[in-house]
Design a protein around this motif. Structure first.
Motif, PDB file in Angstrom:
ATOM      1  N   ARG A 196      -0.040  -8.551   5.224  1.00 40.01           N
ATOM      2  CA  ARG A 196       1.316  -8.150   4.835  1.00 40.01           C
ATOM      3  C   ARG A 196       1.528  -8.294   3.336  1.00 40.01           C
ATOM      4  O   ARG A 196       2.172  -7.455   2.699  1.00 40.01           O
ATOM      5  CB  ARG A 196       2.361  -8.997   5.585  1.00 40.01           C
ATOM      6  N   ALA A 197       0.968  -9.372   2.766  1.00 39.78           N
ATOM      7  CA  ALA A 197       1.169  -9.622   1.336  1.00 39.78           C
ATOM      8  C   ALA A 197       0.504  -8.556   0.470  1.00 39.78           C
ATOM      9  O   ALA A 197       0.932  -8.327  -0.670  1.00 39.78           O
ATOM     10  CB  ALA A 197       0.630 -11.001   0.967  1.00 39.78           C
ATOM     11  N   LEU A 198      -0.519  -7.892   0.997  1.00 34.85           N
ATOM     12  CA  LEU A 198      -1.176  -6.825   0.228  1.00 34.85           C
ATOM     13  C   LEU A 198      -0.236  -5.645  -0.009  1.00 34.85           C
ATOM     14  O   LEU A 198      -0.365  -4.932  -1.014  1.00 34.85           O
ATOM     15  CB  LEU A 198      -2.429  -6.333   0.956  1.00 34.85           C
ATOM     16  N   GLN A 199       0.674  -5.429   0.950  1.00 31.42           N
ATOM     17  CA  GLN A 199       1.643  -4.332   0.869  1.00 31.42           C
ATOM     18  C   GLN A 199       0.956  -2.992   0.588  1.00 31.42           C
ATOM     19  O   GLN A 199       1.451  -2.175  -0.183  1.00 31.42           O
ATOM     20  CB  GLN A 199       2.701  -4.629  -0.203  1.00 31.42           C
ATOM     21  N   PHE A 200      -0.190  -2.805   1.228  1.00 29.17           N
ATOM     22  CA  PHE A 200      -0.914  -1.562   0.936  1.00 29.17           C
ATOM     23  C   PHE A 200      -0.224  -0.336   1.523  1.00 29.17           C
ATOM     24  O   PHE A 200      -0.514   0.797   1.133  1.00 29.17           O
ATOM     25  CB  PHE A 200      -2.369  -1.643   1.404  1.00 29.17           C
ATOM     26  N   CYS A 201       0.729  -0.561   2.457  1.00 31.12           N
ATOM     27  CA  CYS A 201       1.431   0.608   3.005  1.00 31.12           C
ATOM     28  C   CYS A 201       2.270   1.305   1.931  1.00 31.12           C
ATOM     29  O   CYS A 201       2.668   2.465   2.097  1.00 31.12           O
ATOM     30  CB  CYS A 201       2.293   0.202   4.191  1.00 31.12           C
ATOM     31  N   ARG A 202       2.536   0.581   0.830  1.00 27.07           N
ATOM     32  CA  ARG A 202       3.290   1.194  -0.274  1.00 27.07           C
ATOM     33  C   ARG A 202       2.397   1.937  -1.269  1.00 27.07           C
ATOM     34  O   ARG A 202       2.913   2.614  -2.158  1.00 27.07           O
ATOM     35  CB  ARG A 202       4.072   0.114  -1.023  1.00 27.07           C
TER      36      ARG A 202
END
Length: 417
Positions: A322-328
């Motif tokens: 979740r902390a990677l926030q790669f979906c953004r």
């Protein structure tokens, strides 16, 4: 003019080899904020300074940098980060001392030792849980911060009379810790986690405080120890209770304390063990040992006491994802996303896929694919607002390109590609 003879004979080649090992291990900067790259800007002079001071007896370690690391239970763990130069000096002593100590260590001590690993400890623990009904799961309160310096030095002197090794080990034990606000903390006990030589010294302390004592006093009770993580296998609950009491007394004599809430006795329940007990699971090295449905070689299902990725470890991995926030990161293509994520996936799969890997897929890999679907919904306009269609797109993509993400490769080939 000939160079004056030094009081201590430390070959320059040893310092050079220690530097190469420290560089390979990488690590953060210490109180001087000097990185390995900064150290290498004047490599010859810096290495010569370490050798010269160690050989003359004038090397005094600087304070270690205190860094608080969040723990899963909400608390923090205080690490002590030495400077690059100090890590090299510690490596010099470690390279000298480790071959002397290694032959004396117990076969079931697995932590921070050559040719031994956490997976070795887990494999042995799994087999012994099948043969022994009860486990004593030990938790030593603040172990690294509680080591008695006098007892530790007595143990070191038992194995070496090398004056310079003894001198610098004592200085490292007494070296203060400096917090980020500049506050200096003097240390009278313990050896800082984060130091190069600390794991070796901690192993030596517990070798005499626990391993050798168990071999002498409780030879019939096997155990696995990885640093200060320990589990002992008992045949009966009565034997487990007596061992727990004896260990509390033993550790107290050595200046240590068993954590009263975290130390527990566990019943290894399975299809053949049906007694009732309030503790039927424990965590060890990131794996949760508990009764779970397993499949025999013949294809039959039964309840076995076996390890799989622990809930805590799975929760931490999902938190990292979740902390990677790669979906953004809609600027990336799917191949870029795979190259970014795969190194982390490979590490998780190699370690947590060793036992009961289907649990790893359910706990971690399925949520990962959900994050990939969210990324696709942001990336492609035709998928925006269509979660089900995005999931189908991800499933189709992974079927068509099973080599793209290494977790699919892993399940297809039975290993990480």
């Amino acid at each position: 003019m000939a160079e004056r003879a030094k009081p201590y004979s430390i070959p320059k080649e040893v310092v050079w080899e220690a530097y190469k090992q420290v560089k390979a291990n990488r690590g953060a900067a210490g109180v001087d904020a000097q990185s390995i790259a900064d150290f290498e800007e004047n490599l010859s002079r810096n290495l010569y300074r370490i050798w010269n001071r160690m050989s003359s007896g004038s090397y005094f370690p600087p304070p270690v940098r205190g860094v608080e690391i969040p723990k899963a239970n909400g608390g923090t763990r205080l690490l002590g980060i030495p400077t690059v130069a100090d890590r090299i000096a510690q490596m010099v002593v470690k390279r000298f001392l480790e071959p002397i100590l290694e032959p004396h260590f117990h076969v079931d001590s697995y932590g921070y030792r050559p040719r031994k690993s956490a997976k070795d400890a887990l494999s042995v623990a799994r087999q012994r849980c099948w043969r022994y009904d009860w486990v004593v799961d030990l938790d030593i309160r603040a172990f690294f911060d509680s080591i008695d310096h006098a007892l530790l030095m007595r143990a070191v002197r038992k194995h070496t009379t090398c004056a310079w090794a003894l001198l610098y080990i004592e200085r490292w034990l007494k070296a203060p810790m400096q917090r980020n606000d500049g506050h200096i903390i003097d240390r009278e006990r313990g050896t800082p986690q984060g130091g190069v030589i600390s794991p070796l010294l901690a192993n030596l302390f517990l070798h005499y405080a626990f391993d050798a004592w168990m071999k002498r006093e409780h030879r019939d009770i096997p155990f696995e120890r990885y640093a200060d993580d320990v589990i002992c296998h008992c045949r009966t609950e009565e034997q487990a209770l007596k061992l727990q009491a004896a260990l509390a007394k033993r550790f107290s004599e050595c200046g240590l304390e068993l954590h009263p809430e975290k130390t527990k006795i566990v019943y290894c329940a399975d299809s053949n063990r049906r007694e009732k007990h309030h503790n039927t699971q424990f965590d060890f090295l990131g794996y949760g040992f508990r009764p779970r449905c397993v499949k025999s070689v013949q294809g039959n299902f039964f309840v076995g006491f076996s390890p799989a990725i622990s809930r805590k470890a799975a929760r931490e991995i999902r938190k990292t994802i979740r902390a990677l926030q790669f979906c953004r990161r809609t600027d990336l293509e799917i191949d870029d996303l795979a190259r970014w994520i795969n190194p982390m996936l490979r590490g998780w799969l190699e370690y947590f896929g060793a036992f009961h890997r289907s649990a790893l897929y359910v706990a971690v890999m399925r949520p990962l694919e959900e994050h990939i679907a969210r990324w696709a919904m942001r990336k492609y306009r035709w998928l925006q607002g269509h979660r089900r269609k995005a999931r189908e797109w991800v499933a189709s993509l992974l079927r068509d390109r099973p080599m793209l993400f290494c977790h699919r490769r892993y399940w297809a080939a039975g290993r990480v590609g």
